[in-house]
Design a protein around this motif. Structure first.
Motif, PDB file in Angstrom:
ATOM      1  N   UNK A  60      26.595  -1.981  -4.817  1.00 20.39           N
ATOM      2  CA  UNK A  60      25.559  -1.007  -4.491  1.00 20.39           C
ATOM      3  C   UNK A  60      24.163  -1.591  -4.685  1.00 20.39           C
ATOM      4  N   UNK A  61      24.066  -2.581  -5.542  1.00 20.18           N
ATOM      5  CA  UNK A  61      22.747  -3.121  -5.872  1.00 20.18           C
ATOM      6  C   UNK A  61      22.178  -3.971  -4.744  1.00 20.18           C
ATOM      7  N   UNK A  62      22.999  -4.731  -4.044  1.00 20.87           N
ATOM      8  CA  UNK A  62      22.531  -5.604  -2.960  1.00 20.87           C
ATOM      9  C   UNK A  62      21.956  -4.798  -1.793  1.00 20.87           C
ATOM     10  N   UNK A  63      22.655  -3.777  -1.256  1.00 24.78           N
ATOM     11  CA  UNK A  63      22.039  -2.982  -0.175  1.00 24.78           C
ATOM     12  C   UNK A  63      20.789  -2.234  -0.628  1.00 24.78           C
ATOM     13  N   UNK A  64      20.771  -1.816  -1.882  1.00 24.52           N
ATOM     14  CA  UNK A  64      19.599  -1.138  -2.419  1.00 24.52           C
ATOM     15  C   UNK A  64      18.390  -2.071  -2.410  1.00 24.52           C
ATOM     16  N   UNK A  65      18.564  -3.270  -2.898  1.00 28.38           N
ATOM     17  CA  UNK A  65      17.460  -4.241  -2.896  1.00 28.38           C
ATOM     18  C   UNK A  65      17.026  -4.594  -1.479  1.00 28.38           C
ATOM     19  N   UNK A  66      17.980  -4.691  -0.552  1.00 29.94           N
ATOM     20  CA  UNK A  66      17.627  -4.976   0.840  1.00 29.94           C
ATOM     21  C   UNK A  66      16.815  -3.825   1.434  1.00 29.94           C
ATOM     22  N   UNK A  67      17.216  -2.589   1.179  1.00 35.41           N
ATOM     23  CA  UNK A  67      16.472  -1.438   1.704  1.00 35.41           C
ATOM     24  C   UNK A  67      15.077  -1.361   1.099  1.00 35.41           C
ATOM     25  N   UNK A  68      14.968  -1.635  -0.186  1.00 36.07           N
ATOM     26  CA  UNK A  68      13.656  -1.612  -0.836  1.00 36.07           C
ATOM     27  C   UNK A  68      12.753  -2.699  -0.276  1.00 36.07           C
ATOM     28  N   UNK A  69      13.277  -3.921  -0.167  1.00 36.12           N
ATOM     29  CA  UNK A  69      12.422  -5.031   0.254  1.00 36.12           C
ATOM     30  C   UNK A  69      12.127  -5.031   1.752  1.00 36.12           C
ATOM     31  N   UNK A  70      13.051  -4.553   2.580  1.00 40.92           N
ATOM     32  CA  UNK A  70      12.841  -4.592   4.029  1.00 40.92           C
ATOM     33  C   UNK A  70      12.217  -3.327   4.599  1.00 40.92           C
ATOM     34  N   UNK A  72      11.173   0.014   2.347  1.00 40.24           N
ATOM     35  CA  UNK A  72      10.317   0.849   1.504  1.00 40.24           C
ATOM     36  C   UNK A  72       8.979   0.182   1.176  1.00 40.24           C
ATOM     37  N   UNK A  73       9.009  -1.042   0.692  1.00 43.78           N
ATOM     38  CA  UNK A  73       7.763  -1.708   0.301  1.00 43.78           C
ATOM     39  C   UNK A  73       6.857  -1.974   1.500  1.00 43.78           C
ATOM     40  N   UNK A  74       7.362  -2.496   2.640  1.00 43.85           N
ATOM     41  CA  UNK A  74       6.455  -2.673   3.789  1.00 43.85           C
ATOM     42  C   UNK A  74       5.849  -1.366   4.295  1.00 43.85           C
ATOM     43  N   UNK A  75       6.626  -0.278   4.324  1.00 45.44           N
ATOM     44  CA  UNK A  75       6.063   1.004   4.770  1.00 45.44           C
ATOM     45  C   UNK A  75       5.032   1.533   3.789  1.00 45.44           C
ATOM     46  N   UNK A  76       5.261   1.353   2.491  1.00 47.19           N
ATOM     47  CA  UNK A  76       4.275   1.773   1.490  1.00 47.19           C
ATOM     48  C   UNK A  76       2.979   0.982   1.653  1.00 47.19           C
ATOM     49  N   UNK A  77       3.090  -0.325   1.854  1.00 46.66           N
ATOM     50  CA  UNK A  77       1.899  -1.161   2.042  1.00 46.66           C
ATOM     51  C   UNK A  77       1.165  -0.765   3.322  1.00 46.66           C
ATOM     52  N   UNK A  78       1.911  -0.487   4.397  1.00 45.98           N
ATOM     53  CA  UNK A  78       1.290  -0.059   5.648  1.00 45.98           C
ATOM     54  C   UNK A  78       0.544   1.257   5.482  1.00 45.98           C
ATOM     55  N   UNK A  79       1.168   2.217   4.816  1.00 47.18           N
ATOM     56  CA  UNK A  79       0.518   3.508   4.615  1.00 47.18           C
ATOM     57  C   UNK A  79      -0.749   3.372   3.769  1.00 47.18           C
ATOM     58  N   UNK A  80      -0.688   2.579   2.725  1.00 46.72           N
ATOM     59  CA  UNK A  80      -1.861   2.360   1.870  1.00 46.72           C
ATOM     60  C   UNK A  80      -2.962   1.647   2.649  1.00 46.72           C
ATOM     61  N   UNK A  81      -2.595   0.654   3.463  1.00 46.85           N
ATOM     62  CA  UNK A  81      -3.594  -0.091   4.236  1.00 46.85           C
ATOM     63  C   UNK A  81      -4.289   0.808   5.259  1.00 46.85           C
ATOM     64  N   UNK A  82      -3.538   1.680   5.928  1.00 48.91           N
ATOM     65  CA  UNK A  82      -4.147   2.598   6.905  1.00 48.91           C
ATOM     66  C   UNK A  82      -5.098   3.555   6.193  1.00 48.91           C
ATOM     67  N   UNK A  83      -4.664   4.081   5.046  1.00 45.68           N
ATOM     68  CA  UNK A  83      -5.541   4.977   4.288  1.00 45.68           C
ATOM     69  C   UNK A  83      -6.803   4.296   3.793  1.00 45.68           C
ATOM     70  N   UNK A  84      -6.674   3.042   3.355  1.00 47.02           N
ATOM     71  CA  UNK A  84      -7.839   2.293   2.893  1.00 47.02           C
ATOM     72  C   UNK A  84      -8.779   1.940   4.040  1.00 47.02           C
ATOM     73  N   UNK A  85      -8.225   1.617   5.198  1.00 46.64           N
ATOM     74  CA  UNK A  85      -9.050   1.229   6.337  1.00 46.64           C
ATOM     75  C   UNK A  85      -9.900   2.397   6.839  1.00 46.64           C
ATOM     76  N   UNK A  86      -9.334   3.584   6.888  1.00 45.16           N
ATOM     77  CA  UNK A  86     -10.070   4.740   7.407  1.00 45.16           C
ATOM     78  C   UNK A  86     -10.657   5.606   6.302  1.00 45.16           C
ATOM     79  N   UNK A  87     -10.358   5.286   5.036  1.00 41.90           N
ATOM     80  CA  UNK A  87     -10.897   5.986   3.865  1.00 41.90           C
ATOM     81  C   UNK A  87     -10.780   7.507   4.018  1.00 41.90           C
TER      82      UNK A  87
END
Length: 181
Positions: A60-70, A72-87
């Protein structure tokens, strides 16, 4: 009162403001901790460790890490970057990105609302169990888990029926231990 105000300002200083008047994070560390806290959910805290334990761990740990790294984290970074760009918030940011993406911002707000509707009662149940876990040696729910949940946590009591006689209401139905009457 002035001394109390000084202590409050020393412990919790007011945030710095940018040119457009919006508050800024005091440091990158506080922003990172707040983002991590916002991304953490009940599934990660409560359910996932028990799933790993019950189902032989690593499978269970391997698919979880794959889902997080591929995902969850990129979508979180994208959402934060869009919010920061348009403030601005999600609706305005995605609308500024492209008019057709306004629905994505609205869906994020709607999803947050839907999560709050069920998250708050779950948190209150967790606090009831947390508070009761500090009592005497055998836990209050030992040997009576379902009874403890319904009678002590949720406090589910039977409705007291109202009375009707001769076509007129004598008394209305009441619901004990609630604000509904």
């Amino acid at each position: 009162m002035n001394a109390l105000s000084k202590v409050k300002n020393a412990m919790f200083p007011p945030p710095a403001y940018s040119e457009d008047g919006r508050a800024q994070w005091p440091s990158r560390t506080s922003f990172l901790l707040a983002s991590m806290g916002g991304a953490m959910g009940f599934g990660n805290m409560l359910r996932y460790p028990s799933q790993v334990y019950n189902n032989n761990g690593l499978q269970w740990f391997v698919p979880y890490l794959m889902a997080i790294s591929c995902l969850a984290i990129p979508l979180l970074i994208l959402e934060i970057a869009i919010g920061q760009a348009y403030r601005s918030g999600t609706v305005i940011s995605f609308n500024a990105l492209d008019k057709r993406l306004r629905g994505v911002g609205l869906s994020m707000v709607f999803t947050g609302y839907c999560i709050c509707v069920y998250y708050v009662p779950l948190l209150s149940w967790v606090w009831v169990y947390f508070r009761n876990s500090f009592q005497a040696a055998p836990f209050a729910w030992t040997g009576r888990a379902e009874d403890f949940f319904y009678n002590d946590v949720v406090i589910q009591k039977a409705k007291v029926e109202g009375e009707i006689s001769g076509g007129s209401v004598q008394s209305y139905s009441t619901y004990p231990n609630t604000a509904v009457s």
